[in-house]
Design a protein around this motif. Structure first.
Motif, PDB file in Angstrom:
ATOM      1  N   VAL A  30     -56.111 -30.596 -49.359  1.00 20.06           N
ATOM      2  CA  VAL A  30     -56.434 -31.414 -50.522  1.00 20.06           C
ATOM      3  C   VAL A  30     -56.439 -32.887 -50.115  1.00 20.06           C
ATOM      4  CG1 VAL A  30     -55.739 -32.103 -52.854  1.00 20.06           C
ATOM      5  CG2 VAL A  30     -55.448 -29.731 -52.108  1.00 20.06           C
ATOM      6  N   LYS A  73     -52.042 -27.733 -50.827  1.00 18.51           N
ATOM      7  CA  LYS A  73     -51.733 -27.269 -52.169  1.00 18.51           C
ATOM      8  C   LYS A  73     -50.294 -26.775 -52.224  1.00 18.51           C
ATOM      9  CE  LYS A  73     -56.503 -25.943 -53.251  1.00 18.51           C
ATOM     10  NZ  LYS A  73     -57.429 -24.850 -53.635  1.00 18.51           N
ATOM     11  N   ASN A  98     -60.887 -29.370 -53.598  1.00 19.06           N
ATOM     12  CA  ASN A  98     -60.111 -29.928 -52.488  1.00 19.06           C
ATOM     13  C   ASN A  98     -59.828 -31.414 -52.654  1.00 19.06           C
ATOM     14  OD1 ASN A  98     -62.178 -27.718 -51.081  1.00 19.06           O
ATOM     15  ND2 ASN A  98     -60.047 -27.568 -50.382  1.00 19.06           N
TER      16      ASN A  98
END
Length: 211
Positions: A30, A73, A98
């Motif tokens: 991310v 995450k 993302n």
């Protein structure tokens, strides 16, 4: 031929597994970005520490309070800065996509310091007077030096009683000396210069004064 087909099948399986693992890892990455501001005036806070919890990785906000960092995450991000209460943000584990943005508000942390009394600087005369009259306690080295002085040792020797070992040693020495001179005259130290020197020193010290 069978070996070649088996080897090809194994390589194909490894490639598929690696690709699936890469896709899973790629989906977990991310890009986190945002801005850190004060809660009361919405002013960007510079130099705020943005750190991943339990990891040695992080970044700082710029002069406008903006930051950007790559996380995973489910990670927990800690925001800390001197003068503000610490905050934490958790990246959702089921996040779609993302990228994740956050506007983090921080509250001022009030710290009460103990009171400090400021006094005027003393004059030279006051300082010299207080410095001379200050009672400085003796340290271990000074106490050992005082206890090893000749006068102090003599006073302790005269005031403290002898223990059993010293008494028995003195008795044995006297008995040995009496046995050594048994049947003959003992030498008289009246003509010994060393004995006269010790007598004069004892007289000066006051060993013969009545107490």
């Amino acid at each position: 031929m069978k070996k070649i087909l088996l080897l090809t099948f194994i390589c194909w399986g490894i490639t598929i597994a690696a690709k699936a693992q890469f896709e899973t890892f790629k989906d977990s990455v991310v890009q986190l970005y945002g801005v850190v501001m004060t809660a009361d005036s919405l002013r960007g806070i510079p130099s705020v520490t943005v750190k991943l919890r339990n990891q040695n990785r992080g970044t700082y906000t710029n002069e406008q309070g903006v930051f950007s960092i790559v996380v995973m995450k489910g990670d927990v991000i800690d925001f800390t800065s001197i003068g503000y209460k610490a905050k934490a943000v958790t990246i959702p584990a089921d996040l779609k996509g993302n990228s994740f943005s956050v506007i983090q508000l921080m509250v001022t942390d009030t710290v009460y310091l103990p009171a400090t009394i400021i006094k005027a600087r003393p004059s030279r005369e006051q300082f010299e007077r207080d410095f001379v009259n200050t009672d400085v306690p003796a340290d271990k080295i000074e106490i050992a030096r005082q206890n090893t002085l000749t006068a102090q040792s003599r006073i302790l020797q005269q005031s403290l009683p002898r223990d059993g070992t010293e008494g028995s040693s003195r008795t044995l020495r006297q008995a040995a000396q009496a046995t050594y001179y048994n049947g003959q005259f003992r030498p008289q130290p009246i003509f010994s210069p060393a004995a006269w020197a010790e007598f004069i020193n004892a007289w000066k010290r006051g060993d013969f004064k009545k107490k």
